[in-house]
Design a protein around this motif. Sequence first.
Motif, PDB file in Angstrom:
ATOM      1  N   ASP B 325      83.350  60.907  30.044  1.00  0.00           N
ATOM      2  CA  ASP B 325      83.099  60.001  28.920  1.00  0.00           C
ATOM      3  C   ASP B 325      81.592  59.798  28.732  1.00  0.00           C
ATOM      4  O   ASP B 325      81.094  59.720  27.620  1.00  0.00           O
ATOM      5  CB  ASP B 325      83.782  58.656  29.166  1.00  0.00           C
ATOM      6  N   HIS B 326      80.888  59.681  29.878  1.00  0.00           N
ATOM      7  CA  HIS B 326      79.430  59.522  29.806  1.00  0.00           C
ATOM      8  C   HIS B 326      78.816  60.897  30.093  1.00  0.00           C
ATOM      9  O   HIS B 326      78.829  61.347  31.234  1.00  0.00           O
ATOM     10  CB  HIS B 326      78.949  58.519  30.859  1.00  0.00           C
ATOM     11  N   THR B 471      79.682  51.380  35.265  1.00  0.00           N
ATOM     12  CA  THR B 471      80.671  51.043  34.225  1.00  0.00           C
ATOM     13  C   THR B 471      81.258  49.634  34.360  1.00  0.00           C
ATOM     14  O   THR B 471      81.874  49.131  33.430  1.00  0.00           O
ATOM     15  CB  THR B 471      81.837  52.055  34.289  1.00  0.00           C
ATOM     16  N   THR B 486      86.077  50.532  37.678  1.00  0.00           N
ATOM     17  CA  THR B 486      86.919  50.497  36.478  1.00  0.00           C
ATOM     18  C   THR B 486      87.852  51.712  36.495  1.00  0.00           C
ATOM     19  O   THR B 486      87.588  52.693  37.175  1.00  0.00           O
ATOM     20  CB  THR B 486      86.059  50.587  35.208  1.00  0.00           C
ATOM     21  N   THR B 488      90.138  53.805  33.410  1.00  0.00           N
ATOM     22  CA  THR B 488      90.800  53.915  32.109  1.00  0.00           C
ATOM     23  C   THR B 488      91.636  55.192  32.159  1.00  0.00           C
ATOM     24  O   THR B 488      91.078  56.294  32.150  1.00  0.00           O
ATOM     25  CB  THR B 488      89.770  53.992  30.959  1.00  0.00           C
ATOM     26  N   TYR B 504      96.616  53.884  26.646  1.00  0.00           N
ATOM     27  CA  TYR B 504      95.829  53.901  27.888  1.00  0.00           C
ATOM     28  C   TYR B 504      96.248  52.757  28.819  1.00  0.00           C
ATOM     29  O   TYR B 504      96.850  51.767  28.383  1.00  0.00           O
ATOM     30  CB  TYR B 504      94.337  53.736  27.567  1.00  0.00           C
ATOM     31  N   ALA B 506      94.220  50.254  31.212  1.00  0.00           N
ATOM     32  CA  ALA B 506      92.881  49.822  31.628  1.00  0.00           C
ATOM     33  C   ALA B 506      93.004  48.986  32.894  1.00  0.00           C
ATOM     34  O   ALA B 506      93.840  48.080  32.956  1.00  0.00           O
ATOM     35  CB  ALA B 506      92.241  48.999  30.519  1.00  0.00           C
ATOM     36  N   SER B 532      88.880  48.368  21.396  1.00  0.00           N
ATOM     37  CA  SER B 532      88.529  49.143  22.583  1.00  0.00           C
ATOM     38  C   SER B 532      89.663  49.162  23.598  1.00  0.00           C
ATOM     39  O   SER B 532      90.397  48.197  23.728  1.00  0.00           O
ATOM     40  CB  SER B 532      87.273  48.558  23.224  1.00  0.00           C
ATOM     41  N   TYR B 533      89.787  50.273  24.264  1.00  0.00           N
ATOM     42  CA  TYR B 533      90.808  50.392  25.299  1.00  0.00           C
ATOM     43  C   TYR B 533      90.167  50.612  26.661  1.00  0.00           C
ATOM     44  O   TYR B 533      90.833  50.750  27.663  1.00  0.00           O
ATOM     45  CB  TYR B 533      91.771  51.538  24.984  1.00  0.00           C
ATOM     46  N   TYR B 534      88.820  50.702  26.699  1.00  0.00           N
ATOM     47  CA  TYR B 534      88.135  50.982  27.961  1.00  0.00           C
ATOM     48  C   TYR B 534      88.272  49.816  28.940  1.00  0.00           C
ATOM     49  O   TYR B 534      88.200  48.650  28.535  1.00  0.00           O
ATOM     50  CB  TYR B 534      86.646  51.268  27.713  1.00  0.00           C
ATOM     51  N   SER B 536      86.175  48.808  30.987  1.00  0.00           N
ATOM     52  CA  SER B 536      84.958  47.990  31.041  1.00  0.00           C
ATOM     53  C   SER B 536      84.956  46.873  30.003  1.00  0.00           C
ATOM     54  O   SER B 536      84.302  45.844  30.189  1.00  0.00           O
ATOM     55  CB  SER B 536      83.730  48.880  30.849  1.00  0.00           C
ATOM     56  N   SER B 537      85.686  47.061  28.901  1.00  0.00           N
ATOM     57  CA  SER B 537      85.722  45.980  27.911  1.00  0.00           C
ATOM     58  C   SER B 537      87.061  45.245  27.880  1.00  0.00           C
ATOM     59  O   SER B 537      87.188  44.219  27.220  1.00  0.00           O
ATOM     60  CB  SER B 537      85.370  46.520  26.514  1.00  0.00           C
TER      61      SER B 537
END
Lengths: 83, 562
Positions: B325-326, B471, B486, B488, B504, B506, B532-534, B536-537
């Motif tokens: 992702d990153h 993250t 985290t 996801t 997803y 999370a 958002s589904y991450y 981290s959020s």
Amino acid sequence: MRKQLYFGVSLIITVFVYLWQQNMSMRLAYKVSFLQSDYDKLNSENDILRLKINSNLALEKMDEIAKKNNLLRPDEKHIIYID
Amino acid sequence: MRNKKNRINRKTILAFVMLLVFFLLFAKLIYLQVFLHEKINRTVGKMVNHEAVEVPKRGDILDAKGNILATSIKSYTCFIDAKMIEDFEALKKVLYENGIKIKEKKIYDFKNMSYIPIAFNVDSFIVEKIKKTKLKGVGFEAKYIRRYPQGRLLAHILGITGCDGSGLEGIEKICNTSLSGEIIKTKIIRDGRGQIIRNQFLNTQEIHGCNVELTIDRNIQFIVEQELRKAFEIYKATKAICIVQDPKTGKILAMVSIPDFDCSDKIKNIKSLRNSAISDLYEPGSTFKIITMAAALEEGKVKLSDLLYLESGKFRIAGHTINDDHKIKGSVTLCRAFEMSSNIGMVKIAQRLGTDLFYDYIRKFGFYSLTGIDLPGEAKGLLMDVKRWNVLTLPNISFGQGIGVSALQIINAFSSLANDGVLLRPFVVQKIIKYNSEKEIFEKKEIRRVVSKGTACIMKKMLKNAVDLGTGKSAKIHGYTVGGKTGTAQKIDHSTKTYSTKYYTASFCGMVPAMNPRFVALVIIDEPKGSSYYASSVASPVFAKISKRIVEYLCIEKDDIK
């Protein structure tokens, strides 16, 4: 004659003691029954009261009351810890 | 002279008659005492002697601080004996005054019956009031009913009981033998007026069930439940799970699965009884990376100074592309790859470890085996046999895909690192208390050492960095160091049998304080909806909110002065 008299008196006393003992055991049995039912009743009342205390102190209920009274969780800076 | 003779004759006859009467009476007495003795004794015995069944009260379930979570109270069923009723109108009036209504038609329909139940769960206070009126034709039958004063709180852990009072789910089921007590029969005598005469005093406490004390703290459970429910509603999730564990002992401090139910209400949806925290499996995603990293560090396959080339975010293996992702260009350190939750980095580390070693570590951390928690319905997990692994299995599992784990297994694995590398058995029952205050105490139970203390310490530092620099930034709480990861994870789309791009899971698993954790917490939000589904959020902020309130409640000293 005297021997017979003693025998008679002791017989009467024995019978009397026997009857008294029977009577007392009956009275005590009644008393035990009453005490047992009182004890059960108190135990049951105690259980109900404990349940009521715990229901009233349920966190969800207290939270609802707090919300109704516009109470908020204090911010960290508002808390002063006392040692 | 003749008169005198007649008188003597009369006297003789009278004496004879009297003797005869006495003789007959004596004969009857002998007949009754000797020949009919047994029969009469039996008949009288049946009339006078009775056997009373003493039903024990089911033991209470208490939290770690002694607050009542489940208890039993005596409740009565009011019934009418239609044959015994003398004054129906008076009876009707008395019952009505105490909130019990009788339908005359019902009484008329069952007029030959001796047992017509008319009201259930009647209070003992009302029973006493009605009994005092001494009206004939009304009776009460006592039985214990289960009550849960905390409502929905802890529903999945406490479980439910059946109509016969036996436990069907949760602690009610697991501790059924201890909670139930024993039914005993006592002999009682009824006198002519029907009053009971007892020949001994029965201490009912002795036959009652034992109390069960849990490791769960009611306040922590409430905090978790409140914050998780908010998140569940905000993200319109299908499921939300949170577990809080003490890593030093294995004690479960809180366990929440939503959707849940109210133990006191009728269960409308049977599915809600399922404790997702221990029974449901999910693909863990990036939270599983701690296993890959810890195993490689423990086996010396990687060093902290090693650099990993992350292929600019795209890495092809056997015709499949693994994405990050990153997207990171060039090489990064091991720590940075972990902080940024690089899938490619983990694949490369797992490849150095090899299939057999990696599989051994997965099993060592407790996956694909029961944790041994004292709750019913625990799932073992899903893991393909190592002999059947293909070229993609190792890379997939290295970043948490292609393996099914329960939430409890994940938190227990994190706890083992928090506990300096020793895996413990998680448990929820800490004491069984008998009527005479005798206690059966359950202590922590070590399963095995998974990694060395040194590796565990490095992992804790890496988890701390993942929150400070990676993250998990949104899991930070003011004044405390937090370590965590985290996750996801894409869910399988059953229609296409491929990983979905829409659904997803999370999750965030973390520990506070980072280097000497007092508690480990796992938050899972399944299928969050919204922008958002991450993790981290979605999951990390929930973790932060829960942890902030827990550290305040437990008065944990601040360790992050910055």
